[in-house]
Write a protein that holds these residues in place. Structure first.
Motif, PDB file in Angstrom:
ATOM      1  N   GLY A   7       0.820  -1.206   0.000  1.00 33.36           N
ATOM      2  CA  GLY A   7       0.000   0.000   0.000  1.00 33.36           C
ATOM      3  C   GLY A   7       0.852   1.252   0.000  1.00 33.36           C
ATOM      4  O   GLY A   7       2.029   1.217   0.376  1.00 33.36           O
ATOM      5  N   HIS A  16       7.461  10.162  -4.732  1.00 38.31           N
ATOM      6  CA  HIS A  16       8.826  10.615  -4.980  1.00 38.31           C
ATOM      7  C   HIS A  16       9.723   9.440  -5.359  1.00 38.31           C
ATOM      8  O   HIS A  16       9.297   8.274  -5.342  1.00 38.31           O
ATOM      9  CB  HIS A  16       9.355  11.420  -3.795  1.00 38.31           C
ATOM     10  CG  HIS A  16       9.349  10.701  -2.470  1.00 38.31           C
ATOM     11  ND1 HIS A  16      10.142   9.608  -2.207  1.00 38.31           N
ATOM     12  CD2 HIS A  16       8.642  10.923  -1.330  1.00 38.31           C
ATOM     13  CE1 HIS A  16       9.948   9.198  -0.968  1.00 38.31           C
ATOM     14  NE2 HIS A  16       9.017   9.972  -0.403  1.00 38.31           N
ATOM     15  N   VAL A 144       8.176  -3.251   0.494  1.00 37.10           N
ATOM     16  CA  VAL A 144       8.174  -1.921   1.134  1.00 37.10           C
ATOM     17  C   VAL A 144       9.604  -1.421   1.267  1.00 37.10           C
ATOM     18  O   VAL A 144      10.553  -2.176   1.066  1.00 37.10           O
ATOM     19  CB  VAL A 144       7.573  -1.991   2.559  1.00 37.10           C
ATOM     20  CG1 VAL A 144       6.063  -2.116   2.554  1.00 37.10           C
ATOM     21  CG2 VAL A 144       8.203  -3.123   3.372  1.00 37.10           C
ATOM     22  N   LYS A 193      16.089  10.377   5.487  1.00 41.64           N
ATOM     23  CA  LYS A 193      15.481   9.774   4.303  1.00 41.64           C
ATOM     24  C   LYS A 193      14.632  10.800   3.550  1.00 41.64           C
ATOM     25  O   LYS A 193      14.121  11.756   4.144  1.00 41.64           O
ATOM     26  CB  LYS A 193      14.637   8.560   4.697  1.00 41.64           C
ATOM     27  CG  LYS A 193      13.391   8.922   5.460  1.00 41.64           C
ATOM     28  CD  LYS A 193      12.430   7.742   5.614  1.00 41.64           C
ATOM     29  CE  LYS A 193      11.191   8.236   6.337  1.00 41.64           C
ATOM     30  NZ  LYS A 193      10.178   7.293   6.618  1.00 41.64           N
ATOM     31  N   LYS A 196       7.928  12.434   2.095  1.00 41.35           N
ATOM     32  CA  LYS A 196       6.809  13.289   1.699  1.00 41.35           C
ATOM     33  C   LYS A 196       6.506  14.329   2.760  1.00 41.35           C
ATOM     34  O   LYS A 196       6.184  15.461   2.454  1.00 41.35           O
ATOM     35  CB  LYS A 196       5.541  12.429   1.529  1.00 41.35           C
ATOM     36  CG  LYS A 196       5.394  11.794   0.176  1.00 41.35           C
ATOM     37  CD  LYS A 196       4.073  11.022   0.070  1.00 41.35           C
ATOM     38  CE  LYS A 196       4.203   9.626   0.658  1.00 41.35           C
ATOM     39  NZ  LYS A 196       3.369   8.610   0.037  1.00 41.35           N
TER      40      LYS A 196
HETATM   41  P1  TYM Z   1       4.276   5.433   2.380  1.00 44.05           P
HETATM   42  O1  TYM Z   1       3.070   5.892   1.647  1.00 44.05           O
HETATM   43  O2  TYM Z   1       4.910   6.354   3.344  1.00 44.05           O
HETATM   44  O3  TYM Z   1       5.394   5.023   1.358  1.00 44.05           O
HETATM   45  C1  TYM Z   1       5.160   4.121   0.311  1.00 44.05           C
HETATM   46  C2  TYM Z   1       6.347   3.200   0.144  1.00 44.05           C
HETATM   47  O4  TYM Z   1       7.532   3.940  -0.148  1.00 44.05           O
HETATM   48  C3  TYM Z   1       8.569   3.544   0.725  1.00 44.05           C
HETATM   49  N1  TYM Z   1       9.453   4.704   0.963  1.00 44.05           N
HETATM   50  C4  TYM Z   1      10.774   4.718   0.736  1.00 44.05           C
HETATM   51  N2  TYM Z   1      11.612   3.775   0.267  1.00 44.05           N
HETATM   52  C5  TYM Z   1      12.918   4.121   0.132  1.00 44.05           C
HETATM   53  N3  TYM Z   1      13.416   5.350   0.439  1.00 44.05           N
HETATM   54  C6  TYM Z   1      12.619   6.323   0.907  1.00 44.05           C
HETATM   55  N4  TYM Z   1      13.111   7.523   1.210  1.00 44.05           N
HETATM   56  C7  TYM Z   1      11.227   6.023   1.081  1.00 44.05           C
HETATM   57  N5  TYM Z   1      10.159   6.744   1.519  1.00 44.05           N
HETATM   58  C8  TYM Z   1       9.090   5.921   1.439  1.00 44.05           C
HETATM   59  C9  TYM Z   1       7.853   3.097   1.978  1.00 44.05           C
HETATM   60  O5  TYM Z   1       8.663   2.247   2.760  1.00 44.05           O
HETATM   61  C10 TYM Z   1       6.644   2.401   1.417  1.00 44.05           C
HETATM   62  O6  TYM Z   1       6.929   1.068   1.086  1.00 44.05           O
HETATM   63  N6  TYM Z   1       2.624   2.477   6.050  1.00 44.05           N
HETATM   64  C11 TYM Z   1       2.850   2.530   4.620  1.00 44.05           C
HETATM   65  C12 TYM Z   1       1.601   2.339   3.788  1.00 44.05           C
HETATM   66  C13 TYM Z   1       0.836   1.070   4.030  1.00 44.05           C
HETATM   67  C14 TYM Z   1       1.237  -0.237   3.672  1.00 44.05           C
HETATM   68  C15 TYM Z   1       0.143  -1.074   3.993  1.00 44.05           C
HETATM   69  C16 TYM Z   1       2.386  -0.758   3.110  1.00 44.05           C
HETATM   70  C17 TYM Z   1      -0.408   0.981   4.544  1.00 44.05           C
HETATM   71  N7  TYM Z   1      -0.827  -0.308   4.516  1.00 44.05           N
HETATM   72  C18 TYM Z   1       0.204  -2.453   3.784  1.00 44.05           C
HETATM   73  C19 TYM Z   1       2.440  -2.131   2.898  1.00 44.05           C
HETATM   74  C20 TYM Z   1       1.355  -2.965   3.231  1.00 44.05           C
HETATM   75  C21 TYM Z   1       3.404   3.904   4.282  1.00 44.05           C
HETATM   76  O7  TYM Z   1       3.232   4.835   5.005  1.00 44.05           O
HETATM   77  O8  TYM Z   1       3.981   4.017   3.074  1.00 44.05           O
END
Ligand code: TYM
Length: 330
Positions: A7, A16, A144, A193, A196
């Motif tokens: 997700g 991004h 993720v 990191k 957003k």
């Molecule tokens: P979210 O929306 O913050 O980010 C989406 C995905 O991007 C990854 N990510 C990164 N990876 C590498 N470097 C970065 N700087 C970076 N910033 C973000 C995140 O690890 C993520 O995989 N809690 C989750 C959303 C969620 C979810 C789920 C994920 C809700 N339900 C079920 C997996 C399964 C989140 O806030 O992702």
């Protein structure tokens, strides 16, 4: 086929480069090997202050971007979380099996609650809703970024706890984290990191940024003292982050890049990388725009996805209800 679920939050106007390199790239790849469920998690987006109009718009943009990066609705179930009512229903049940201290140890909650003035209970239970997202589909794999590792551990613990107490219902999911790109750093503050919610605009490459803006951001990315282009995350986090981005977008090894740029300074290296990133993002922005031009088609894809997700989720939830001693949901 094993199943994958992941997700992403619709909390910005664009995803991004960290989202893409850390997670979405794997979402796309895993469509070939897994039964894929991908979800725009709008219920998670209201754990902090939100604007309903903006959320509606951003959920659409998020879905359009997922299609634009290569999520194929013919092979994946793409849906918006709030359209499938089982997510908060299972979340409640899991909340009743989560220790207060256990939830309180989540570092993302600690970070976010330290930063916000108004901290909702939803922000606290956020990782439990995430566990519900995953467990409803009995996903084997969850691609993720590194920052989600702890939440995935909680999902695994909850699955095991439930299965032990009530009999086998859930699959214990495994996090799939790409080692090299699990954390992409902020361009201006390479010790943090790319984020957003935390990064300044100059620190983030948005997939929907226009090419000139992208070039400018790469060129003004913080580099480190010295002039050598070497991968050394500890002492040269800025250059190392740029090398990681360069390497993953071009599928060239870091070693080869170090050799290629052995006699150049940061300027040439950044100039080349600026073109690579701009060229990578431009078609994504283009395709996103064309999906957004046909919202009827987009909404059709999402409705079909939600229906399919709902049938899987309802089946799991019915089993959970029986185990809990509830009557079946009508
Ligand atoms: P979210 O929306 O913050 O980010 C989406 C995905 O991007 C990854 N990510 C990164 N990876 C590498 N470097 C970065 N700087 C970076 N910033 C973000 C995140 O690890 C993520 O995989 N809690 C989750 C959303 C969620 C979810 C789920 C994920 C809700 N339900 C079920 C997996 C399964 C989140 O806030 O992702």
């Amino acid at each position: 086929r094993p199943r994958v679920l992941s997700g992403i939050q619709p909390t910005a106007d664009s995803f991004h480069l960290g989202n893409y390199l850390g997670a979405l790239r794997n979402w796309v790849a895993m469509q070939d090997t897994h039964d894929a469920f991908y979800c725009v998690v709008d219920l998670h987006a209201i754990t902090v202050d939100h604007d309903p109009k903006l959320l509606r718009k951003r959920s659409r943009i998020a879905a359009a971007q997922l299609l634009a990066v290569g999520i194929d609705p013919a092979r994946s179930t793409l849906f918006v979380q709030s359209q499938v009512p089982e997510h908060p229903m299972l979340s409640w049940i899991l909340e009743c099996h989560t220790g207060f201290g256990e939830a309180g140890r989540m570092t993302q909650f600690k970070d976010k609650s330290a930063k916000n003035e108004r901290v909702s209970v939803g922000l606290f239970t956020y990782p439990i809703l995430q566990a519900a997202d995953i467990l409803l589909y009995r996903a084997d794999a969850v691609p993720v970024g590194e920052d989600q590792r702890q939440h995935l551990e909680l999902s695994r613990d909850l699955a095991q706890r439930f299965n032990t107490k009530y009999g086998n219902v859930f699959t214990v999911p495994e996090a799939h984290i790409i080692k090299a790109t699990g954390t992409i750093q902020d361009l201006t503050e390479p010790a943090r990191k790319m984020s957003k919610s935390n990064s300044q605009p100059a620190g983030i490459i948005d997939l929907l940024d226009d090419p000139n803006r992208i070039r400018k951001k790469i060129k003004s990315a913080v580099t480190d003292t010295g002039r050598e282009i070497v991968f050394d995350p500890e002492n040269k986090p800025g250059v190392s982050n740029l090398l990681t981005i360069y390497s993953s977008l071009t599928e060239t090894s870091i070693e080869e890049l170090q050799n290629r740029y052995a006699d150049s300074g940061y300027g040439d290296f950044k100039k080349d990388l600026a073109e690579i990133v701009a060229d990578f993002c431009a078609p994504i922005a283009q395709r996103t725009k064309s999906y957004l031009d046909d919202t009827a088609e987009l909404d059709k894809i999402l409705l079909a996805g939600a229906e399919k997700a709902h049938s899987v989720a309802a089946h799991t939830l019915a089993r959970v209800y029986r185990k809990m001693g509830f009557r079946e949901p009508v």
